[in-house]
Design an enzyme around this catalytic site. Structure first.
Site, PDB file in Angstrom:
ATOM      1  N   HIS A  54       9.070   3.706   8.598  1.00 26.43           N
ATOM      2  CA  HIS A  54       9.041   2.847   9.778  1.00 26.43           C
ATOM      3  C   HIS A  54       7.840   3.235  10.634  1.00 26.43           C
ATOM      4  O   HIS A  54       7.626   4.424  10.886  1.00 26.43           O
ATOM      5  CB  HIS A  54      10.349   3.022  10.570  1.00 26.43           C
ATOM      6  CG  HIS A  54      10.440   2.088  11.734  1.00 26.43           C
ATOM      7  ND1 HIS A  54      10.676   0.739  11.578  1.00 26.43           N
ATOM      8  CD2 HIS A  54      10.282   2.296  13.065  1.00 26.43           C
ATOM      9  CE1 HIS A  54      10.682   0.161  12.782  1.00 26.43           C
ATOM     10  NE2 HIS A  54      10.443   1.080  13.686  1.00 26.43           N
ATOM     11  N   SER A 103       0.834  -1.216   0.000  1.00 30.26           N
ATOM     12  CA  SER A 103       0.000   0.000   0.000  1.00 30.26           C
ATOM     13  C   SER A 103       0.863   1.258   0.000  1.00 30.26           C
ATOM     14  O   SER A 103       0.487   2.273  -0.606  1.00 30.26           O
ATOM     15  CB  SER A 103      -0.984  -0.001   1.178  1.00 30.26           C
ATOM     16  OG  SER A 103      -0.307   0.105   2.403  1.00 30.26           O
ATOM     17  N   LEU A 156      20.352  -0.124  11.477  1.00 26.74           N
ATOM     18  CA  LEU A 156      18.927  -0.443  11.313  1.00 26.74           C
ATOM     19  C   LEU A 156      18.032   0.675  11.855  1.00 26.74           C
ATOM     20  O   LEU A 156      18.183   1.095  13.007  1.00 26.74           O
ATOM     21  CB  LEU A 156      18.610  -1.753  12.053  1.00 26.74           C
ATOM     22  CG  LEU A 156      17.154  -2.207  12.032  1.00 26.74           C
ATOM     23  CD1 LEU A 156      16.757  -2.702  10.655  1.00 26.74           C
ATOM     24  CD2 LEU A 156      16.912  -3.280  13.076  1.00 26.74           C
ATOM     25  N   ASP A 157      17.064   1.097  11.027  1.00 25.97           N
ATOM     26  CA  ASP A 157      16.069   2.103  11.428  1.00 25.97           C
ATOM     27  C   ASP A 157      16.711   3.336  12.068  1.00 25.97           C
ATOM     28  O   ASP A 157      16.219   3.874  13.069  1.00 25.97           O
ATOM     29  CB  ASP A 157      15.016   1.496  12.381  1.00 25.97           C
ATOM     30  CG  ASP A 157      14.218   0.403  11.695  1.00 25.97           C
ATOM     31  OD1 ASP A 157      14.081   0.457  10.459  1.00 25.97           O
ATOM     32  OD2 ASP A 157      13.739  -0.505  12.392  1.00 25.97           O
ATOM     33  N   ASN A 176      13.457   4.922   3.982  1.00 27.19           N
ATOM     34  CA  ASN A 176      12.644   3.853   4.570  1.00 27.19           C
ATOM     35  C   ASN A 176      11.490   4.481   5.339  1.00 27.19           C
ATOM     36  O   ASN A 176      11.629   5.587   5.857  1.00 27.19           O
ATOM     37  CB  ASN A 176      13.500   3.032   5.544  1.00 27.19           C
ATOM     38  CG  ASN A 176      12.727   1.889   6.178  1.00 27.19           C
ATOM     39  OD1 ASN A 176      11.915   1.223   5.506  1.00 27.19           O
ATOM     40  ND2 ASN A 176      12.944   1.653   7.463  1.00 27.19           N
ATOM     41  N   MET A 179      10.749  -6.316   4.352  1.00 30.70           N
ATOM     42  CA  MET A 179      10.921  -6.948   5.656  1.00 30.70           C
ATOM     43  C   MET A 179      12.179  -7.815   5.777  1.00 30.70           C
ATOM     44  O   MET A 179      12.243  -8.694   6.628  1.00 30.70           O
ATOM     45  CB  MET A 179       9.671  -7.779   5.994  1.00 30.70           C
ATOM     46  CG  MET A 179       8.385  -6.967   6.029  1.00 30.70           C
ATOM     47  SD  MET A 179       8.457  -5.514   7.117  1.00 30.70           S
ATOM     48  CE  MET A 179       8.276  -6.312   8.705  1.00 30.70           C
TER      49      MET A 179
HETATM   50  C1  GRF Z   1       3.827  -0.602   6.843  1.00 31.29           C
HETATM   51  O1  GRF Z   1       3.264  -0.400   8.097  1.00 31.29           O
HETATM   52  C2  GRF Z   1       5.282  -0.321   6.939  1.00 31.29           C
HETATM   53  O2  GRF Z   1       5.593   0.800   7.678  1.00 31.29           O
HETATM   54  C3  GRF Z   1       5.715  -1.572   7.626  1.00 31.29           C
HETATM   55  O3  GRF Z   1       5.041  -2.595   6.935  1.00 31.29           O
HETATM   56  C4  GRF Z   1       3.829  -2.081   6.467  1.00 31.29           C
HETATM   57  C5  GRF Z   1       3.800  -2.296   4.993  1.00 31.29           C
HETATM   58  O4  GRF Z   1       2.588  -2.067   4.441  1.00 31.29           O
HETATM   59  N1  GRF Z   1       7.099  -1.704   7.771  1.00 31.29           N
HETATM   60  P1  GRF Z   1       2.432  -2.047   2.867  1.00 31.29           P
HETATM   61  O5  GRF Z   1       3.078  -3.283   2.280  1.00 31.29           O
HETATM   62  O6  GRF Z   1       3.048  -0.783   2.344  1.00 31.29           O
HETATM   63  O7  GRF Z   1       0.948  -2.082   2.665  1.00 31.29           O
END
Ligand code: GRF
Length: 200
Positions: A110, A14, A145-146, A108, A91
Site C-alpha cells: 500500500h 511493476s 481494508l488496508d 498487500n 485495485m
Molecule cells: C503501486 O503504487 C501500488 O502500491 C498501488 O498501485 C501501484 C501499482 O503499480 N496500489 P504496479 O502495477 O505494481 O506498477
C-alpha cells in the site's frame, strides 16, 4: 519446500516484476500464477514474457455480482494452490469473507505509511496533511481494508515541491525494494518487519 506464490494485479505490474525477479536462486518461493481483474492490464504481458502462467478474471463480466467474481477468483487460485498470495496493485476491493479465507497467506503493498491513509489517493492526502515523510507499507491482509499486521515499511522525505505524481514516482522504486525483501522473509515463515532506512 518451495513456496508457491500467486500475484494479483490490475495495472502495469511493476511490483509483480520486482517480486518475480527476486524469486530465483535460493529464494524460498517461486511465482506460479499472475491474475488480473483487467484482461488489458500491462502486467499480464510482462508476466507471460517472464514465463509465468497468467489468467484474467474480468470483473466486468460479473457486473455488480461481487460474490460471483470472487468465486471465479477463488477457483483460479485454488487451482494454482498458492502458499502465498501477493496483492500487487490489485485495485478491486475484496470482501471480508474472501480475504478471511486467505488470512495469514495474503500480503498487500500500500502506497502510504499505514495506518495513515488507507484507501485511495494516498500521495495527495499525505501532501494535503503537510506530512514531512511518506512511503509505503507491506502488510498481511485481514478482513479489514488496508489493515492487518505491518510486515515492512519504506520511508522517504517529502520535498517542498512534491506533487502527488512526483511523490508516487519517488515512492514506487521503494515499493520494488520493500515488497521482495518482505516476501523473502515471509516465505521463510519470518514475520519480523523490514524497515528500510529513511531516504530523501
Ligand atoms: C503501486 O503504487 C501500488 O502500491 C498501488 O498501485 C501501484 C501499482 O503499480 N496500489 P504496479 O502495477 O505494481 O506498477
Amino acid at each position: 519446500m518451495t513456496k508457491r506464490v500467486a500475484i494479483l494485479l490490475s495495472g502495469g505490474g511493476s511490483n509483480m516484476v520486482a517480486l518475480a525477479k527476486s524469486m530465483t536462486g535460493d529464494h524460498p518461493a517461486r511465482p506460479v500464477l499472475v491474475i488480473s481483474n483487467d484482461p488489458q492490464a500491462g502486467g499480464l504481458g510482462k508476466a507471460q514474457a517472464m514465463g509465468i502462467a497468467t489468467q484474467a478474471v474480468d470483473h466486468k463480466a460479473f457486473g455488480k455480482d461481487r460474490a460471483r467474481f470472487e468465486a471465479a477468483l477463488q477457483e483460479a487460485l485454488l487451482e494454482a494452490k498458492p502458499d502465498i498470495i501477493c496483492l500487487a496493485g490489485f485495485m478491486r476491493i475484496l470482501s471480508p469473507a474472501f480475504m478471511g479465507q486467505w488470512e495469514g497467506r495474503m500480503l498487500n503493498i500500500h502506497p502510504s505509511l499505514l495506518p495513515k491513509y488507507k484507501g485511495l489517493h494516498t500521495h495527495k492526502r499525505a501532501l494535503e496533511a503537510g506530512d514531512q515523510t511518506h512511503g509505503c507499507t507491506v502488510h498481511e491482509v485481514t478482513a479489514m481494508l488496508d489493515d492487518g499486521p505491518i510486515l515492512g515499511q519504506a520511508t522517504i522525505d517529502v520535498k517542498p515541491d512534491d506533487t502527488p505524481d512526483s511523490l508516487a514516482a519517488r515512492v514506487l522504486p521503494f515499493e520494488h525494494q520493500l515488497y521482495p525483501a518482505v516476501l523473502q522473509r515471509y516465505a521463510k515463515g519470518d514475520r519480523t518487519p523490514v524497515f528500510l532506512p529513511t531516504t530523501s
